[in-house]
Structures are given as C-alpha cells and as structure tokens.
Write an enzyme that holds these catalytic residues in place. Sequence first.
Site, mmCIF file in Angstrom:
data_model
loop_
_atom_site.group_PDB
_atom_site.id
_atom_site.type_symbol
_atom_site.label_atom_id
_atom_site.label_comp_id
_atom_site.label_asym_id
_atom_site.label_seq_id
_atom_site.Cartn_x
_atom_site.Cartn_y
_atom_site.Cartn_z
ATOM 1 N N GLY A 77 35.180 40.182 43.081
ATOM 2 C CA GLY A 77 35.813 38.997 42.754
ATOM 3 C C GLY A 77 36.200 38.067 43.793
ATOM 4 C CB ALA B 22 31.266 43.446 44.346
ATOM 5 N N GLY B 23 30.885 40.368 44.679
ATOM 6 C CA GLY B 23 30.873 39.506 45.959
ATOM 7 C C GLY B 23 30.265 38.215 45.565
ATOM 8 C CE LYS C 145 30.739 48.759 39.251
ATOM 9 N NZ LYS C 145 30.923 47.165 39.271
ATOM 10 C CB ALA D 66 31.967 40.463 36.198
ATOM 11 C CB THR D 67 34.354 37.180 39.187
ATOM 12 O OG1 THR D 67 34.888 38.819 39.195
ATOM 13 C CG2 THR D 67 35.757 36.521 39.444
#
EC number: 2.8.1.10
Lengths: 66, 260
Positions: B163, B189-190, B102, B211-212
Amino acid sequence: MKVIVNGEPREVPEGTSVAQAVATVSAAGSGVAAALNDEVVRRSAWDDTPLREADRLEVLTAVQGG
Amino acid sequence: MTVQNETDPLEIAGERLDSRLIMGTGGAPSMAVLREALVASGTELTTVAMRRVDPSARGSVLDVLRECGVRVLPNTAGCFTAGEAVLTAKLAREALGTDWVKLEVIADERTLLPDPIELVEAAEQLVDDGFTVLPYTSDDPVLARRLERIGCAAVMPLGSPIGSGLGIRNPHNIALIVEQAGVPVILDAGIGTASDAALAMELGCDAVLLATAVTRAQSPARMAAAMRHAVEAGRLARQAGRIPRRHHAQASSPFEGLAT
C-alpha cells in the site's frame, strides 16, 4: 450451554450442531467455512458435529482484500 | 513477426493464465467500482481475504469475481503466525474450493513486512498439505530460494511495503531473484503507478500483483487499464532485449553525406 461464535459469547441449547450455529450468522449456501476450536469442520459434517460447552466456532467468508 | 497475435501465457502449477496482471480487491470504494476496474485490468486471477461473516454485509466480492469470470485467489492477510496462516488457508480451501493460496504472514502492522521465519514454517506445512502456495515474501534472494526449494509454486517478492506506492526500492534484488528462480516470480506489493509495473516486467518478473494502486486511484478503471498496458509493455520490452546503457551519445543518423 455457552459457546463463542465469531468471538461473541452465546447461549445455545444442548446438542446444537455446527450447521445450526452457522445458520445464525450466515444464510449463504456456499463460500463459507467453519472452524471449531481451530480445526476446520467440512461442510458435509456440519449437521453431525455437535457443539460442546465453551466451544469456539469461527465462521468465515471471502471479503475484499489483498 | 506478428507481435500482436503472439500468445504468451503465464503458467503457475500447470495452470495457464493469459493475463500477467494479478489483481487484489482491497480498497475499492464499492463493488461497482471494483467490477469496472477488474474488467479494465483484463486480470484472470484476483485475491480476496478471509474474515468472519458479517450478517449485515450486502453484496459479496465473490459474486463480482464470478460475474467477471475471474478466478479467486484467497490470501492469509492479517495473519502474524504460521498457525494462523495455515488455519486461514484451510478455511479458504473449504469455503472457496481452491487449494491455491497467497500466503502472507506479516511481522507487524506498521510495516506489514513478511515474517520470514513464520512464512517458511507456514509454507512447509501448506505444501505438505497439498496447497499450491504463492508466498508474499521480502525481496531477499536467499529467502526466495528457500521458498522455492520447499515447493512453493511461485515466489512473490515485494517492491516496497504493502500500500505504500513506493515502487521497486531494490531493483537489483528483484533481478537477482529472477535470475535464480525456477518458478514464476510475481512482483507483489508497492506498485504505485504504471511505470512501476512496467519496470517489474522489464526486470524479468513473470507477473505483477497489485491492488491499492488501482483501487485507491482517483479513477480505478483508468488506472487498471494503464496497469494492463504497462505489464504488457514491460513484458515485450524484456523479451525484446533493451540496448546497453552508454555514458556518451551514439548518433542514430549517419554523418556521411552531410551538405557542407
């Protein structure tokens, strides 16, 4: 001679190999890679690659991220 | 039609993944919580970062992935230049025995937005070196096209900053990227909650990477399960073909035969 391992200055004997320097920070048999002065050294070459004065060795592994 | 039994694998660089949810491991409070979340998510591919070894570290994220039977996807998080990212990718290949990466080259710590110039430079070098490159990119359709032309195996546009949990700020751009792409599009992301992941799939993305939203949720395993269902729901909805939006109502019950 002086070398830098993962950003830390160290005094090591002349002729110290990459394998010996890696062993001072990691005992892992896999999952670790090393770069000498920004060039990857394959694990199979660690024993036969000596460090020289002022070399920079980076030893990395996987951590949580991304 | 037996929708439940249909297989609908994601294919990246000739490799098949039965889950369209790619997880990250960052932010989990412990390895035990991470393990629970990964299992609940049903993911088959999960990112890790590469960092200097910490001799005092206990337990490895690699052990958790191995136990869960999840394939590892190293990232180049934290790299600001093409040179740093390429070296990190090569170290990851050597340490983890995978040529998948990645690719992440960020411009600054405040926004963590990708630096498009450095990203393209790094992608070119890594593709030439035989890597399977999955680049984290902005939601710019032109940049996504450039990355595909270089030979990236997927494009991974952000929904909003890493995040931030702000969801997909420019759905139209994501739709444009999907429309033109010949490689998988992975919304990266986001994502803040399940509806964001479902929207990504409804827009036509092939997968979601997050992830977050899971690791920092109050109950990571529950949120992981929610994301799993959201990705599946969004995928099915996309395939089903949604109704057009209408300005006025359209009755679903007939007017004929009313008692008067």
